[in-house]
Design an enzyme around this catalytic site. Structure first.
Site, PDB file in Angstrom:
ATOM      1  N   ILE A  61       4.593  -5.944  -4.505  1.00 12.92           N
ATOM      2  CA  ILE A  61       5.664  -5.863  -3.511  1.00 12.92           C
ATOM      3  C   ILE A  61       5.703  -7.195  -2.771  1.00 12.92           C
ATOM      4  O   ILE A  61       4.666  -7.687  -2.300  1.00 12.92           O
ATOM      5  CB  ILE A  61       5.431  -4.705  -2.526  1.00 12.92           C
ATOM      6  CG1 ILE A  61       5.300  -3.380  -3.293  1.00 12.92           C
ATOM      7  CG2 ILE A  61       6.574  -4.633  -1.519  1.00 12.92           C
ATOM      8  CD1 ILE A  61       6.508  -2.975  -4.100  1.00 12.92           C
ATOM      9  N   HIS A 120       0.830  -1.210   0.000  1.00 14.67           N
ATOM     10  CA  HIS A 120       0.000   0.000   0.000  1.00 14.67           C
ATOM     11  C   HIS A 120       0.866   1.263   0.000  1.00 14.67           C
ATOM     12  O   HIS A 120       0.589   2.214  -0.734  1.00 14.67           O
ATOM     13  CB  HIS A 120      -0.901   0.028   1.238  1.00 14.67           C
ATOM     14  CG  HIS A 120      -1.891  -1.082   1.321  1.00 14.67           C
ATOM     15  ND1 HIS A 120      -1.773  -2.110   2.224  1.00 14.67           N
ATOM     16  CD2 HIS A 120      -3.029  -1.323   0.621  1.00 14.67           C
ATOM     17  CE1 HIS A 120      -2.791  -2.942   2.084  1.00 14.67           C
ATOM     18  NE2 HIS A 120      -3.566  -2.493   1.114  1.00 14.67           N
ATOM     19  N   ARG A 165      -3.952 -10.092   4.544  1.00 14.66           N
ATOM     20  CA  ARG A 165      -4.382 -11.400   5.060  1.00 14.66           C
ATOM     21  C   ARG A 165      -3.211 -12.311   5.432  1.00 14.66           C
ATOM     22  O   ARG A 165      -3.425 -13.354   6.047  1.00 14.66           O
ATOM     23  CB  ARG A 165      -5.291 -12.092   4.042  1.00 14.66           C
ATOM     24  CG  ARG A 165      -6.666 -11.419   3.902  1.00 14.66           C
ATOM     25  CD  ARG A 165      -7.590 -12.221   2.995  1.00 14.66           C
ATOM     26  NE  ARG A 165      -8.948 -11.739   3.060  1.00 14.66           N
ATOM     27  CZ  ARG A 165      -9.504 -10.886   2.197  1.00 14.66           C
ATOM     28  NH1 ARG A 165      -8.773 -10.417   1.207  1.00 14.66           N
ATOM     29  NH2 ARG A 165     -10.759 -10.510   2.326  1.00 14.66           N
TER      30      ARG A 165
END
Length: 290
Positions: free
Chosen positions: A181, A42, A192
């Site tokens: 990534i 992210h 998760r």
């Protein structure tokens, strides 16, 4: 957080006013939609947005409509303070944290569906998952109206569907897909992954190993994609704790299964490792097909 120049808003009018103000100042707007529980994947999107754009908005919203009845909506990690710190460190300017009532008001009855691309692969297993994704992403994009929105390549089918959706609905937002990534052991980063035990994590490494196997075989001149798919299946099915859903090679635009080498391909894998569903992929671009 007091020493970090990060703004937060929760209401759509406040978001729109802030974006409008910066646009009037000549800023380009980058947008990174997330469900929180941020990791380096992210933050790489936030950093990419910062490199391209003058003003970066990150949304954090755990979208209930993309979870199936037996999936992990209730236990999905929610760590807002940690997420805000990561957003600030990665260079975000504004974090938007809408609540469910603003995204799905009383009487909500409108859905966005990209039919063909949503029925295969993940869509074949996770009924209505992509309808939930495309509906919420449409709402997020129309609420923020950025110049560019950033998505990760790990959810390859998702970004392909969102591209199709924006094209079909004339949504004036450029969709930019950023590289996967990975952790140092090769496991693709995912919120998760926190669910995995040590043994399950080891089993999960078979996904990236199977992708490397496909890449290596094609690089070595193998042209029989069915044999390559079989080799991927054999590696994955031999892995303890892993239950394979699919492992295939497809056209990156249509996501349709292909049987012959072509200039652009993507290998896609989905599997259950214990109670956790993992997905991974790699794009394959042979220098000289055949």
């Amino acid at each position: 957080m007091s020493d970090l120049t990060l703004e937060t808003v929760s209401e759509i009018p406040a978001l729109r006013e802030r974006v409008k103000s910066r646009r009037q100042q000549g800023a380009t707007i980058g947008f990174v939609p997330t469900m929180g529980a941020l990791h380096a994947g992210h933050t790489s999107l936030i950093e990419a947005a910062g490199a391209d754009c003058d003003f970066v908005v990150v949304s954090i919203f755990v979208n209930p409509t993309q979870f199936g009845p037996d999936e992990d909506f209730e236990k999905y990690p929610r760590v807002l303070e940690q997420d805000l710190a990561k957003c600030a460190a990665a260079g975000a300017d504004l974090v938007w944290t809408p609540d469910t009532s603003s995204m799905y008001p009383d009487g909500f009855s409108t859905h966005v569906t990209v039919k063909a691309l949503s029925r295969i692969l993940e869509g074949a297993t996770r009924t209505n998952h992509f309808q939930g994704v495309t509906t919420v992403v449409t709402k997020l994009l129309l609420s923020c109206l950025p110049d560019i929105a950033y998505f990760g390549a790990k959810d390859f089918q998702q970004q392909a569907i969102i591209r199709r959706m924006c094209l079909d609905l004339n949504i004036p937002v450029e969709i930019k897909t950023c590289p996967i990534i990975r952790d140092t052991d090769g496991l693709a980063l995912s919120s998760r992954n926190a669910y995995l035990s040590a043994a399950e994590r080891e089993a999960g490494l078979s996904l990236s190993r199977a992708l490397r196997l496909a890449e290596e075989k094609i690089a070595a001149g193998e042209t029989d994609l069915e044999q390559i798919k079989t080799a991927m299946h054999e590696l994955l099915q031999a892995t303890p704790l892993l239950k394979l859903d699919y492992a295939t090679i497809v056209d990156p635009m249509t996501l349709e299964d292909i049987t012959t080498i072509q200039p652009a391909m993507v290998a896609l894998i989905a599997a259950w490792v214990g109670a956790t569903r993992l997905i991974d992929n790699c794009q394959i671009n042979p220098a000289s097909p055949g």
